[in-house]
Design a protein around this motif. Structure first.
Motif, PDB file in Angstrom:
ATOM      1  N   GLY A  27      14.988  21.834  36.898  1.00 38.95           N
ATOM      2  CA  GLY A  27      15.173  22.562  38.150  1.00 38.95           C
ATOM      3  C   GLY A  27      14.436  21.920  39.301  1.00 38.95           C
ATOM      4  N   PHE A  28      13.219  21.448  39.042  1.00 34.73           N
ATOM      5  CA  PHE A  28      12.448  20.768  40.085  1.00 34.73           C
ATOM      6  C   PHE A  28      13.121  19.455  40.480  1.00 34.73           C
ATOM      7  N   LEU A  29      13.604  18.712  39.498  1.00 33.83           N
ATOM      8  CA  LEU A  29      14.303  17.459  39.776  1.00 33.83           C
ATOM      9  C   LEU A  29      15.566  17.712  40.595  1.00 33.83           C
ATOM     10  N   ALA A  30      16.310  18.734  40.245  1.00 35.17           N
ATOM     11  CA  ALA A  30      17.532  19.058  40.975  1.00 35.17           C
ATOM     12  C   ALA A  30      17.218  19.437  42.416  1.00 35.17           C
ATOM     13  N   ALA A  31      16.132  20.152  42.627  1.00 34.61           N
ATOM     14  CA  ALA A  31      15.790  20.588  43.986  1.00 34.61           C
ATOM     15  C   ALA A  31      15.275  19.437  44.835  1.00 34.61           C
ATOM     16  N   THR A  32      14.483  18.563  44.241  1.00 34.95           N
ATOM     17  CA  THR A  32      13.912  17.460  45.026  1.00 34.95           C
ATOM     18  C   THR A  32      14.928  16.368  45.311  1.00 34.95           C
ATOM     19  N   ARG A  34      18.238  16.928  46.087  1.00 32.15           N
ATOM     20  CA  ARG A  34      19.368  17.773  46.482  1.00 32.15           C
ATOM     21  C   ARG A  34      20.570  16.928  46.904  1.00 32.15           C
ATOM     22  N   GLY A  35      21.734  17.272  46.340  1.00 32.82           N
ATOM     23  CA  GLY A  35      22.977  16.579  46.669  1.00 32.82           C
ATOM     24  C   GLY A  35      23.209  15.290  45.893  1.00 32.82           C
TER      25      GLY A  35
END
Length: 104
Positions: A27-32, A34-35
């Motif tokens: 989740g942290f990787l996906a947020a940092t 983004r896109g």
């Protein structure tokens, strides 16, 4: 009830621990990122984890990992049920962690 409570607690604890170990970094990787492809892949895997019914995933894991590959016992062991329950929980947590990090 007294006989089953310890194993039930162990199952709940191990599935939650597994879900947290997977969901927090993903989740942290996906947020940092983004896109990016990592964000897209994490969101897709979270959606798949949420969409696959637990009884179907548990059956497939028991047949493939327990019977076909013989990596773990198909019955009487808490590893496969913990993974089965952890997958759906991780799907929720990945989405929560991603949205929480993006809000900050």
């Amino acid at each position: 009830l007294r006989e089953r409570a310890p194993r039930t607690g162990l199952l709940i604890g191990s599935s939650m621990a597994l879900a947290l170990l997977v969901a927090l970094p993903v989740g942290f990787l996906a947020a940092t990122r983004r896109g990016s492809a990592a964000d897209w892949g994490a969101s897709t895997l979270a959606l798949v984890g949420l969409s696959v019914p637990s009884f179907a995933l548990g059956t497939v894991l028991a047949l493939v990992v327990g019977v076909r590959w013989r990596l773990v016992p198909a019955t009487g062991d808490l590893r496969l049920p913990a993974v089965t329950l952890g997958v759906a929980t991780a799907g929720y947590l990945v989405r929560y962690v991603r949205s929480g990090v993006l809000d900050e």
